[in-house]
Design a protein around this motif. Structure first.
Motif, PDB file in Angstrom:
ATOM      1  N   ASN A 110       0.853  -1.174   0.000  1.00 17.24           N
ATOM      2  CA  ASN A 110       0.000   0.000   0.000  1.00 17.24           C
ATOM      3  C   ASN A 110       0.896   1.234   0.000  1.00 17.24           C
ATOM      4  O   ASN A 110       1.566   1.545   0.979  1.00 17.24           O
ATOM      5  CB  ASN A 110      -0.899  -0.003   1.241  1.00 17.24           C
ATOM      6  N   SER A 111       0.914   1.945  -1.114  1.00 20.05           N
ATOM      7  CA  SER A 111       1.812   3.089  -1.240  1.00 20.05           C
ATOM      8  C   SER A 111       1.058   4.411  -1.313  1.00 20.05           C
ATOM      9  O   SER A 111       1.591   5.410  -1.747  1.00 20.05           O
ATOM     10  CB  SER A 111       2.698   2.933  -2.489  1.00 20.05           C
ATOM     11  N   THR A 112      -0.203   4.402  -0.907  1.00 21.32           N
ATOM     12  CA  THR A 112      -1.006   5.611  -0.965  1.00 21.32           C
ATOM     13  C   THR A 112      -0.565   6.595   0.110  1.00 21.32           C
ATOM     14  O   THR A 112      -0.567   6.279   1.300  1.00 21.32           O
ATOM     15  CB  THR A 112      -2.497   5.284  -0.774  1.00 21.32           C
ATOM     16  N   ALA A 113      -0.161   7.783  -0.290  1.00 18.67           N
ATOM     17  CA  ALA A 113       0.227   8.806   0.684  1.00 18.67           C
ATOM     18  C   ALA A 113      -1.004   9.274   1.463  1.00 18.67           C
ATOM     19  O   ALA A 113      -2.093   9.344   0.904  1.00 18.67           O
ATOM     20  CB  ALA A 113       0.872   9.984  -0.036  1.00 18.67           C
ATOM     21  N   PRO A 114      -0.836   9.572   2.754  1.00 20.37           N
ATOM     22  CA  PRO A 114       0.418   9.544   3.506  1.00 20.37           C
ATOM     23  C   PRO A 114       0.623   8.269   4.301  1.00 20.37           C
ATOM     24  O   PRO A 114       1.333   8.278   5.313  1.00 20.37           O
ATOM     25  CB  PRO A 114       0.239  10.735   4.445  1.00 20.37           C
ATOM     26  N   GLY A 115       0.010   7.161   3.897  1.00 20.11           N
ATOM     27  CA  GLY A 115       0.074   5.928   4.682  1.00 20.11           C
ATOM     28  C   GLY A 115       1.455   5.357   4.860  1.00 20.11           C
ATOM     29  O   GLY A 115       1.701   4.631   5.824  1.00 20.11           O
ATOM     30  N   HIS A 116       2.391   5.635   3.954  1.00 23.48           N
ATOM     31  CA  HIS A 116       3.725   5.061   4.116  1.00 23.48           C
ATOM     32  C   HIS A 116       4.683   5.998   4.850  1.00 23.48           C
ATOM     33  O   HIS A 116       5.883   5.748   4.891  1.00 23.48           O
ATOM     34  CB  HIS A 116       4.314   4.657   2.758  1.00 23.48           C
ATOM     35  N   THR A 117       4.172   7.085   5.419  1.00 24.69           N
ATOM     36  CA  THR A 117       4.998   7.930   6.269  1.00 24.69           C
ATOM     37  C   THR A 117       5.040   7.338   7.683  1.00 24.69           C
ATOM     38  O   THR A 117       4.281   6.437   8.027  1.00 24.69           O
ATOM     39  CB  THR A 117       4.427   9.351   6.365  1.00 24.69           C
ATOM     40  N   MET A 118       5.926   7.840   8.505  1.00 19.98           N
ATOM     41  CA  MET A 118       5.896   7.545   9.933  1.00 19.98           C
ATOM     42  C   MET A 118       4.913   8.535  10.549  1.00 19.98           C
ATOM     43  O   MET A 118       5.168   9.742  10.568  1.00 19.98           O
ATOM     44  CB  MET A 118       7.297   7.706  10.529  1.00 19.98           C
ATOM     45  N   ASP A 119       3.768   8.040  11.010  1.00 21.86           N
ATOM     46  CA  ASP A 119       2.705   8.959  11.414  1.00 21.86           C
ATOM     47  C   ASP A 119       2.084   8.552  12.734  1.00 21.86           C
ATOM     48  O   ASP A 119       2.413   7.531  13.323  1.00 21.86           O
ATOM     49  CB  ASP A 119       1.638   9.043  10.314  1.00 21.86           C
ATOM     50  N   ASN A 120       1.164   9.390  13.208  1.00 26.00           N
ATOM     51  CA  ASN A 120       0.431   9.114  14.450  1.00 26.00           C
ATOM     52  C   ASN A 120      -1.077   9.194  14.230  1.00 26.00           C
ATOM     53  O   ASN A 120      -1.823   9.574  15.128  1.00 26.00           O
ATOM     54  CB  ASN A 120       0.871  10.055  15.573  1.00 26.00           C
ATOM     55  N   GLU A 121      -1.494   8.826  13.034  1.00 24.00           N
ATOM     56  CA  GLU A 121      -2.924   8.745  12.762  1.00 24.00           C
ATOM     57  C   GLU A 121      -3.453   7.417  13.279  1.00 24.00           C
ATOM     58  O   GLU A 121      -3.194   6.365  12.679  1.00 24.00           O
ATOM     59  CB  GLU A 121      -3.216   8.867  11.263  1.00 24.00           C
ATOM     60  N   LEU A 122      -4.147   7.441  14.410  1.00 21.08           N
ATOM     61  CA  LEU A 122      -4.759   6.268  15.036  1.00 21.08           C
ATOM     62  C   LEU A 122      -3.731   5.308  15.638  1.00 21.08           C
ATOM     63  O   LEU A 122      -3.946   4.768  16.713  1.00 21.08           O
ATOM     64  CB  LEU A 122      -5.662   5.527  14.051  1.00 21.08           C
ATOM     65  N   ARG A 123      -2.655   5.060  14.953  1.00 18.46           N
ATOM     66  CA  ARG A 123      -1.536   4.286  15.497  1.00 18.46           C
ATOM     67  C   ARG A 123      -0.320   5.190  15.598  1.00 18.46           C
ATOM     68  O   ARG A 123      -0.232   6.220  14.909  1.00 18.46           O
ATOM     69  CB  ARG A 123      -1.216   3.089  14.589  1.00 18.46           C
ATOM     70  N   TYR A 124       0.633   4.781  16.439  1.00 19.67           N
ATOM     71  CA  TYR A 124       1.866   5.558  16.600  1.00 19.67           C
ATOM     72  C   TYR A 124       3.029   4.781  15.996  1.00 19.67           C
ATOM     73  O   TYR A 124       3.409   3.717  16.489  1.00 19.67           O
ATOM     74  CB  TYR A 124       2.140   5.846  18.076  1.00 19.67           C
ATOM     75  N   ASP A 125       3.594   5.320  14.917  1.00 13.39           N
ATOM     76  CA  ASP A 125       4.719   4.680  14.226  1.00 13.39           C
ATOM     77  C   ASP A 125       6.047   5.214  14.754  1.00 13.39           C
ATOM     78  O   ASP A 125       6.166   6.394  15.101  1.00 13.39           O
ATOM     79  CB  ASP A 125       4.656   4.944  12.723  1.00 13.39           C
ATOM     80  N   SER A 126       7.059   4.318  14.777  1.00 11.31           N
ATOM     81  CA  SER A 126       8.393   4.685  15.234  1.00 11.31           C
ATOM     82  C   SER A 126       9.445   3.960  14.422  1.00 11.31           C
ATOM     83  O   SER A 126       9.166   2.946  13.779  1.00 11.31           O
ATOM     84  CB  SER A 126       8.588   4.319  16.716  1.00 11.31           C
ATOM     85  N   MET A 127      10.675   4.478  14.480  1.00  9.69           N
ATOM     86  CA  MET A 127      11.844   3.803  13.908  1.00  9.69           C
ATOM     87  C   MET A 127      12.868   3.587  15.009  1.00  9.69           C
ATOM     88  O   MET A 127      13.169   4.506  15.785  1.00  9.69           O
ATOM     89  CB  MET A 127      12.471   4.634  12.789  1.00  9.69           C
ATOM     90  N   LEU A 128      13.400   2.369  15.075  1.00  6.32           N
ATOM     91  CA  LEU A 128      14.449   2.030  16.030  1.00  6.32           C
ATOM     92  C   LEU A 128      15.794   2.070  15.318  1.00  6.32           C
ATOM     93  O   LEU A 128      16.005   1.354  14.340  1.00  6.32           O
ATOM     94  CB  LEU A 128      14.205   0.639  16.611  1.00  6.32           C
ATOM     95  N   PHE A 129      16.705   2.921  15.799  1.00  4.09           N
ATOM     96  CA  PHE A 129      18.043   3.066  15.227  1.00  4.09           C
ATOM     97  C   PHE A 129      19.043   2.352  16.123  1.00  4.09           C
ATOM     98  O   PHE A 129      19.174   2.693  17.307  1.00  4.09           O
ATOM     99  CB  PHE A 129      18.420   4.548  15.105  1.00  4.09           C
ATOM    100  N   ASP A 130      19.759   1.388  15.566  1.00  2.67           N
ATOM    101  CA  ASP A 130      20.806   0.652  16.279  1.00  2.67           C
ATOM    102  C   ASP A 130      22.144   1.056  15.677  1.00  2.67           C
ATOM    103  O   ASP A 130      22.473   0.680  14.547  1.00  2.67           O
ATOM    104  CB  ASP A 130      20.573  -0.852  16.140  1.00  2.67           C
ATOM    105  N   PHE A 131      22.945   1.816  16.434  1.00  3.85           N
ATOM    106  CA  PHE A 131      24.228   2.305  15.935  1.00  3.85           C
ATOM    107  C   PHE A 131      25.374   1.323  16.187  1.00  3.85           C
ATOM    108  O   PHE A 131      26.523   1.620  15.856  1.00  3.85           O
ATOM    109  CB  PHE A 131      24.559   3.656  16.570  1.00  3.85           C
ATOM    110  N   GLY A 132      25.092   0.174  16.759  1.00  2.00           N
ATOM    111  CA  GLY A 132      26.113  -0.847  16.969  1.00  2.00           C
ATOM    112  C   GLY A 132      26.906  -0.672  18.236  1.00  2.00           C
ATOM    113  O   GLY A 132      27.385  -1.650  18.812  1.00  2.00           O
ATOM    114  N   SER A 133      27.084   0.545  18.689  1.00  2.00           N
ATOM    115  CA  SER A 133      27.744   0.855  19.952  1.00  2.00           C
ATOM    116  C   SER A 133      27.238   2.211  20.416  1.00  2.00           C
ATOM    117  O   SER A 133      26.486   2.891  19.706  1.00  2.00           O
ATOM    118  CB  SER A 133      29.269   0.856  19.790  1.00  2.00           C
ATOM    119  N   SER A 134      27.653   2.610  21.593  1.00  2.00           N
ATOM    120  CA  SER A 134      27.129   3.833  22.186  1.00  2.00           C
ATOM    121  C   SER A 134      27.444   5.059  21.334  1.00  2.00           C
ATOM    122  O   SER A 134      28.580   5.248  20.889  1.00  2.00           O
ATOM    123  CB  SER A 134      27.720   4.014  23.586  1.00  2.00           C
ATOM    124  N   ALA A 135      26.433   5.881  21.116  1.00  2.00           N
ATOM    125  CA  ALA A 135      26.592   7.083  20.295  1.00  2.00           C
ATOM    126  C   ALA A 135      25.620   8.152  20.767  1.00  2.00           C
ATOM    127  O   ALA A 135      24.550   7.853  21.296  1.00  2.00           O
ATOM    128  CB  ALA A 135      26.351   6.768  18.825  1.00  2.00           C
TER     129      ALA A 135
END
Length: 284
Positions: free
Chosen positions: A108-133
């Motif tokens: 489903n590529s209909t904008a804005p559904g593929h953004t990180m958004d907070n419409e009804l659900r809360y989307d997040s991204m987890l960043f793993d830098f491999g070591s402390s940063a």
């Protein structure tokens, strides 16, 4: 006979041994990266730094587990996509009853559904830098309506618990996650307002600009960046944000690693040996 005092030299060496060099790195998300579990929810994308050094692995998450309607549902993996404007999130909830009809499948590529958004659900991204940063900045690319973010650092032990256990956003701050922004110099907050610096819905990357985060200078291996999430933390008293939901894509981040130096014993031992030889030559 020439003499010199060894103590000042030794003190300087000890100070050098105790101080790690700092290396700044930045990553841009304009390519697919190295992807695992491609084409499925729970995929990851890994990127090498385009300046500095280091590698970051990113995954997508949303509160869609165990309920089709409740915003207090557990966090589970989502799909991390790459689009014009940066990385975006598609979560698993496309149920009409939840109203989140722009999502539900990764195709489903209909904008804005593929953004990180907070419409009804809360989307997040987890960043793993491999070591402390120290996360220094976040660059929002394409955005729609508003561009407020919630930023957390994992200062607990091990790996973040929501990757292997039932956990909701509301329990993160009691489960090893820390806020990284000072609120009027007193209590901490997780929320950043208007991170998108370019024009709304712009695909012109030259207008994207980084916004500084982490004014508390916290270091952590894992960082969670999401659309403004009031389940994690309510807005501070008197705080205002623009009306409407937040829909963003992350175009870049920057961070600073602490680079390990040789141990103090190695540095001091080598220095003492060198000074001994120098003194012998001077006394000869």
């Amino acid at each position: 006979m020439n003499t010199f005092t060894m103590a000042p030299c030794l003190g300087a060496l000890l100070l050098l041994a105790a101080t790690g060099a700092q290396a700044g790195s930045s990553w841009s998300f304009t390519t697919t990266g190295t992807q695992t579990n491609a084409g499925n929810f729970g995929n990851t994308r890994s990127y090498d730094a385009n300046s500095g050094g280091g590698n970051v692995t990113i995954s997508a998450w949303s509160n869609t587990k165990n309920s089709t309607t409740s915003t207090s549902a557990y966090i589970e993996s989502a799909y991390l996509g790459i689009y014009t404007g940066g990385l975006g999130v598609t979560n698993r909830d496309g149920a009409t009853s939840a109203g989140d009809t722009y999502e539900g499948t990764i195709t489903n590529s209909t904008a804005p559904g593929h953004t990180m958004d907070n419409e009804l659900r809360y989307d997040s991204m987890l960043f793993d830098f491999g070591s402390s940063a120290k996360l220094n900045s976040v660059t929002v690319g394409w955005w729609y309506t508003d561009s407020d973010l919630t930023v957390l650092a994992y200062t607990g032990t091990g790996t973040p618990t929501f990757t292997s256990a039932n956990q909701s956003y509301s329990s993160l701050l009691s489960s090893g996650w820390s806020v990284v922004k000072a609120n009027a110099g007193t209590t901490g907050t997780a929320n950043y307002s208007n991170v998108g610096q370019g024009a709304a819905q712009s695909t012109n990357s030259s207008t994207y600009a980084p916004v500084a985060v982490n004014d508390l200078n916290i270091s952590a291996r894992y960082w969670l960046v999401g659309a403004l999430n009031t389940l994690v933390q309510a807005l501070p008293s008197g705080a205002t944000v623009n009306a409407g939901n937040d829909y963003v894509k992350i175009a870049a981040v920057s961070a600073t690693y602490a680079t390990p130096e040789p141990s103090g014993a190695v540095l001091v031992g080598g220095a003492l040996a060198g000074m001994y030889m120098l003194r012998r030559r001077q006394n000869g």
